[in-house]
Design an enzyme around this catalytic site. Structure first.
Site, PDB file in Angstrom:
ATOM      1  N   SER A   1       0.902  -1.301   0.062  1.00 52.41           N
ATOM      2  CA  SER A   1      -0.003  -0.080  -0.003  1.00 52.41           C
ATOM      3  C   SER A   1       0.861   1.319   0.085  1.00 52.41           C
ATOM      4  O   SER A   1       1.999   1.280   0.461  1.00 52.41           O
ATOM      5  CB  SER A   1      -0.924  -0.001   1.235  1.00 52.41           C
ATOM      6  OG  SER A   1      -1.729   1.262   1.363  1.00 52.41           O
TER       7      SER A   1
ATOM      8  N   LYS B   1      -4.243  -6.766   3.728  1.00 44.45           N
ATOM      9  CA  LYS B   1      -4.374  -5.467   2.697  1.00 44.45           C
ATOM     10  C   LYS B   1      -5.561  -5.238   2.248  1.00 44.45           C
ATOM     11  O   LYS B   1      -6.057  -4.099   2.056  1.00 44.45           O
ATOM     12  CB  LYS B   1      -3.201  -6.013   1.608  1.00 44.45           C
ATOM     13  CG  LYS B   1      -3.667  -4.926   0.282  1.00 44.45           C
ATOM     14  CD  LYS B   1      -3.161  -3.543   0.799  1.00 44.45           C
ATOM     15  CE  LYS B   1      -2.665  -2.667  -0.258  1.00 44.45           C
ATOM     16  NZ  LYS B   1      -3.721  -2.629  -1.418  1.00 44.45           N
TER      17      LYS B   1
ATOM     18  N   HIS C   1      -7.303  -3.461   5.030  1.00 45.84           N
ATOM     19  CA  HIS C   1      -6.737  -2.174   5.002  1.00 45.84           C
ATOM     20  C   HIS C   1      -7.403  -1.394   3.893  1.00 45.84           C
ATOM     21  O   HIS C   1      -7.961  -0.230   4.220  1.00 45.84           O
ATOM     22  CB  HIS C   1      -5.112  -2.054   4.555  1.00 45.84           C
ATOM     23  CG  HIS C   1      -4.678  -0.844   4.172  1.00 45.84           C
ATOM     24  ND1 HIS C   1      -4.744  -0.369   2.981  1.00 45.84           N
ATOM     25  CD2 HIS C   1      -3.831  -0.046   4.645  1.00 45.84           C
ATOM     26  CE1 HIS C   1      -4.220   0.734   2.833  1.00 45.84           C
ATOM     27  NE2 HIS C   1      -3.566   0.847   3.786  1.00 45.84           N
ATOM     28  N   ASN C   2      -7.809  -1.580   2.854  1.00 45.71           N
ATOM     29  CA  ASN C   2      -8.372  -1.003   1.793  1.00 45.71           C
ATOM     30  C   ASN C   2      -9.726  -0.788   2.043  1.00 45.71           C
ATOM     31  O   ASN C   2     -10.558   0.466   2.064  1.00 45.71           O
ATOM     32  CB  ASN C   2      -8.259  -1.709   0.199  1.00 45.71           C
ATOM     33  CG  ASN C   2      -6.953  -1.786  -0.278  1.00 45.71           C
ATOM     34  OD1 ASN C   2      -6.027  -1.598   0.470  1.00 45.71           O
ATOM     35  ND2 ASN C   2      -6.948  -1.639  -1.460  1.00 45.71           N
TER      36      ASN C   2
ATOM     37  N   GLU D   1      -9.733   2.028   4.460  1.00 41.34           N
ATOM     38  CA  GLU D   1      -9.563   3.258   3.614  1.00 41.34           C
ATOM     39  C   GLU D   1     -10.763   3.722   3.153  1.00 41.34           C
ATOM     40  O   GLU D   1     -10.955   4.965   3.167  1.00 41.34           O
ATOM     41  CB  GLU D   1      -8.823   2.757   2.624  1.00 41.34           C
ATOM     42  CG  GLU D   1      -8.280   3.916   1.640  1.00 41.34           C
ATOM     43  CD  GLU D   1      -7.245   3.268   0.687  1.00 41.34           C
ATOM     44  OE1 GLU D   1      -6.212   2.644   0.898  1.00 41.34           O
ATOM     45  OE2 GLU D   1      -7.570   3.454  -0.620  1.00 41.34           O
TER      46      GLU D   1
END
Ligand code: ATR
Length: 473
Positions: free
Chosen positions: A131, A185, A188-189, A192
């Protein structure tokens, strides 16, 4: 043929791939380069060949031959079929003990499948979430590698040396086996998405309830970026809002079509949350909000729907701005609490043993959600690795409890003035549900037992019960 001399190879030299290849070269590694079409390889060499030591290759065989053993090849191509195709051709050219790293945004279940297949051939497969966007790839991303612990011994130092650093700690750590890196990940997105939706709702309230001019809203975000909300996303929100369109002289944001796109990682996060049974409501609302924004025809058709009688805007502007700050902070805590719950559930389901504190540590820098906030999460898990929810960590508990009145005022005001706040609102509902002694779930159980004889449990004795509802009548 020359002796192999590259410590790492990168195949797939679009934006992310070429930037990470340059990052390795700038850090003193010899980097083998490969791309399906040689033009991209040559363009990279022509523009940046002098930044370090690169080895050009045209075919996968040449590429593999340029790598020191155990070979390490990083794939940076589109997720899905393209990744499978590249893995197949790499695997055919490689030998047992070599390492294939997928740095794309693969779906974690694909990574689990690929790791299993490659392990059978004696190859190490590392699914690494990366990222930081374009800039991060070049100057230091956050890297989330999953895969065999053994491969991390030789690969880890390389990845750690190109990753971002915070207080001397690299933003890269071994996450766990097989799909764990791509899973975290993905979440994480998702986080976000939630962060951006919350920022959007705050902006909307400042704009539509208080009627602040865009430049003034930019100043509010710039100020917020000096406090508890200090983060990359709040920082660039101030910059995006301050940008003036050269053609029209208007704030650029007012000229941009009001439909949010998405590439799929948010949707994946929510699908996984549903499968795991984890209420990741903040992320779900963010994904749905993007979908709604893009329902252009429906929005056009519904534009005339009555708002009913709307309340006036709050009279004390500064207090309301502070209230929005508190609502944003508290909702953000909820979104992260839910995201970390999902990671814990995924880790349990797949046997990954993900360390949430280590994850918060590597998310402090390099990645899109980097923020001061993550230091607090790191501290919370250091204090209590078994934390039942981030909302119960003393620091967050205190912060959210201090802001809860503001949070309620914001959600109430939004409802009263007709402004949608799906993420603020659902986060507050989540908070209220979590702290409720009794929810209406007992009634749900009664209904389920009524129509489907699904049985229920009692508060006063063990066992399963079924009732002949209304049987006495
Ligand atoms: P970015 O988002 O960084 O721009 P991407 O769209 O995820 O990149 O991936 C594009 C890369 O995948 C390109 O390097 C592309 O190769 P070409 O330059 O030859 O188009 C590569 N790619 C896509 N499909 C591929 C396939 N089937 N085999 C090999 N490489 C492929």
């Amino acid at each position: 043929t020359a002796t192999p001399q590259a410590q790492i190879g990168v195949t797939g030299l679009a934006v992310m791939g070429s930037n990470i290849a340059r990052n390795f070269a700038r850090n003193g590694y010899t980097v083998a380069l490969h791309n399906r079409s040689v033009a991209k390889t040559d363009a990279l060499l022509a523009e940046h060949g002098d930044e370090g030591s690169f080895i050009r290759s045209e075919t996968i065989e040449e590429f593999v031959a340029a790598l020191e053993r155990p070979r390490r090849a990083l794939i940076m191509v589109q997720a899905g079929a393209a990744t499978d195709a590249v893995i197949d051709s790499l695997a055919d050219a490689m030998e047992p003990g070599d390492v294939i790293i997928d740095g794309g945004n693969a779906l974690y279940t694909d990574t689990i499948r690929r790791e299993k297949a490659l392990a059978e051939r004696g190859l190490h497969f590392v699914g690494a979430g990366i990222s930081g966007g374009e800039e991060g790839a070049l100057n230091g991303p956050a890297i989330m590698p999953g895969g065999p612990a053994e491969s991390y011994k030789s690969l880890g130092p390389l990845l750690e040396s190109v990753a971002a650093e915070v207080d001397g700690v690299p933003c890269c750590t071994h996450i766990g086996p097989d799909g764990s890196g791509h899973f975290v990940k993905m979440v994480h997105n998702g986080i976000e998405y939630a962060d951006m939706q919350l920022i959007g709702e705050a902006y909307d309230l400042l704009r539509r309830v208080l009627g602040l001019p865009t430049a003034e809203i930019a100043d509010v975000f710039a100020r917020w970026n000096t406090g508890a909300l200090e983060s990359y996303l709040v920082e660039i929100t101030a910059e995006v809002l301050a940008q003036v369109d050269a053609e029209t002289g208007k704030p650029l944001v007012d000229v941009i079509v009001d439909e949010a796109g998405q590439k799929g990682t948010g949707r994946w996060t929510v699908k996984s949350a549903l499968d795991l049974g984890i209420p990741t409501t903040g992320i779900a609302e963010a994904v749905f909000a993007r979908a709604l924004s893009s329902s252009t025809e429906q929005r056009k058709a519904a534009a005339g729907l009555s708002a009913g009688t709307l309340a006036a805007a709050p009279t004390d502007k500064d207090t309301f701005i502070d209230d929005i700050h508190a609502a944003l902070y508290a909702s953000k805590v909820v979104a992260y609490a839910q995201g970390f719950d999902q990671i814990a559930a995924g880790s349990k389901e797949y046997g990954w043993d993900v360390d949430p504190g280590a994850l918060a540590t590597i998310w402090r820098g390099g990645c899109i959600i980097r923020a001061q906030f993550l230091n607090r999460i790191r501290e919370a898990y250091a204090e209590d690795p078994q934390l039942p929810s981030l909302l119960l960590a003393p620091y967050f508990r205190e912060a959210v409890e201090a802001g809860v009145d503001s949070w309620r005022r914001v959600v109430a005001t939004a409802a009263a003035t007709g402004i949608p706040v799906p993420a603020f609102g659902s986060s507050l509902s989540y908070y209220d549900a979590l702290r409720s002694d009794r929810l209406p779930a007992a009634l749900t159980q009664g209904l389920r037992d009524y129509f489907g004889a699904h049985t229920y449990r009692r508060t006063d004795k063990p066992g399963s019960f079924h009732t002949l509802w209304g049987g006495d009548r």
